[in-house]
Design a protein around this motif. Structure first.
Motif, PDB file in Angstrom:
ATOM      1  N   LEU A  57       0.829  -1.199   0.000  1.00  0.00           N
ATOM      2  CA  LEU A  57       0.000   0.000   0.000  1.00  0.00           C
ATOM      3  C   LEU A  57       0.868   1.254   0.000  1.00  0.00           C
ATOM      4  O   LEU A  57       0.547   2.237  -0.678  1.00  0.00           O
ATOM      5  N   GLU A  60       1.900   1.787  -3.516  1.00  0.00           N
ATOM      6  CA  GLU A  60       0.750   2.199  -4.338  1.00  0.00           C
ATOM      7  C   GLU A  60       0.399   3.672  -4.143  1.00  0.00           C
ATOM      8  O   GLU A  60       0.080   4.364  -5.095  1.00  0.00           O
ATOM      9  N   ALA A 107      -6.182   1.353  -4.758  1.00  0.00           N
ATOM     10  CA  ALA A 107      -4.908   0.932  -4.171  1.00  0.00           C
ATOM     11  C   ALA A 107      -5.105  -0.320  -3.315  1.00  0.00           C
ATOM     12  O   ALA A 107      -4.298  -1.260  -3.369  1.00  0.00           O
ATOM     13  N   ALA A 110      -5.535  -3.273  -5.552  1.00  0.00           N
ATOM     14  CA  ALA A 110      -4.242  -3.680  -6.114  1.00  0.00           C
ATOM     15  C   ALA A 110      -3.436  -4.471  -5.089  1.00  0.00           C
ATOM     16  O   ALA A 110      -2.794  -5.484  -5.425  1.00  0.00           O
ATOM     17  N   VAL A 111      -3.473  -4.025  -3.845  1.00  0.00           N
ATOM     18  CA  VAL A 111      -2.751  -4.738  -2.778  1.00  0.00           C
ATOM     19  C   VAL A 111      -3.310  -6.141  -2.616  1.00  0.00           C
ATOM     20  O   VAL A 111      -2.556  -7.115  -2.540  1.00  0.00           O
ATOM     21  N   LYS A 114      -2.128  -8.421  -5.342  1.00  0.00           N
ATOM     22  CA  LYS A 114      -0.718  -8.798  -5.221  1.00  0.00           C
ATOM     23  C   LYS A 114      -0.465  -9.780  -4.091  1.00  0.00           C
ATOM     24  O   LYS A 114       0.486 -10.553  -4.153  1.00  0.00           O
TER      25      LYS A 114
END
Length: 115
Positions: A57, A60, A107, A110-111, A114
């Motif tokens: 994070l 990001e 964000a 996205a975390v 991943k």
């Protein structure tokens, strides 16, 4: 047997029971598979994931790792899983970071991807 004798017998019995129970608990724990042996180990795994998520994070959003960790801990407590971007608490957290609620949501997504 007087009161003193009964008290001594009770203490000895309690001590023997404690030893038996301790031995049984130790045996039971030893026979469990490693995955269920320790709640502390599971907690440590969750904490490791939290730190990994914080690092991701931070990248990001371009913030410090410590700040990202604080944000994730606050989000865990105040915003339900899958919170929508118009939740007032979520908006406050995003504004505090200097990003839009949508940017914070993106964000976080996205975390999660991943991890």
């Amino acid at each position: 047997m007087g009161i003193r004798g009964k008290l001594i017998a009770a203490v000895l019995t309690a001590g023997a029971l404690t030893a038996v129970v301790s031995a049984n608990v130790s045996t039971a724990l030893a026979s469990q598979p490693p995955a269920t042996q320790s709640a502390a180990a599971a907690g440590a795994g969750q904490e490791d994931n939290l730190h990994k998520a914080a690092r991701l994070l931070a990248v990001e959003l371009g913030i410090s790792g410590e700040r990202a960790l604080q944000v994730l801990r606050v989000l865990e407590r105040v915003v339900p899983e899958g919170a929508i971007t118009d939740d007032p608490r979520f908006i406050i957290i995003a504004k505090d970071l200097g990003v839009s609620p949508q940017r914070l949501s993106d964000a976080l997504t996205a975390v999660k991807m991943k991890l």
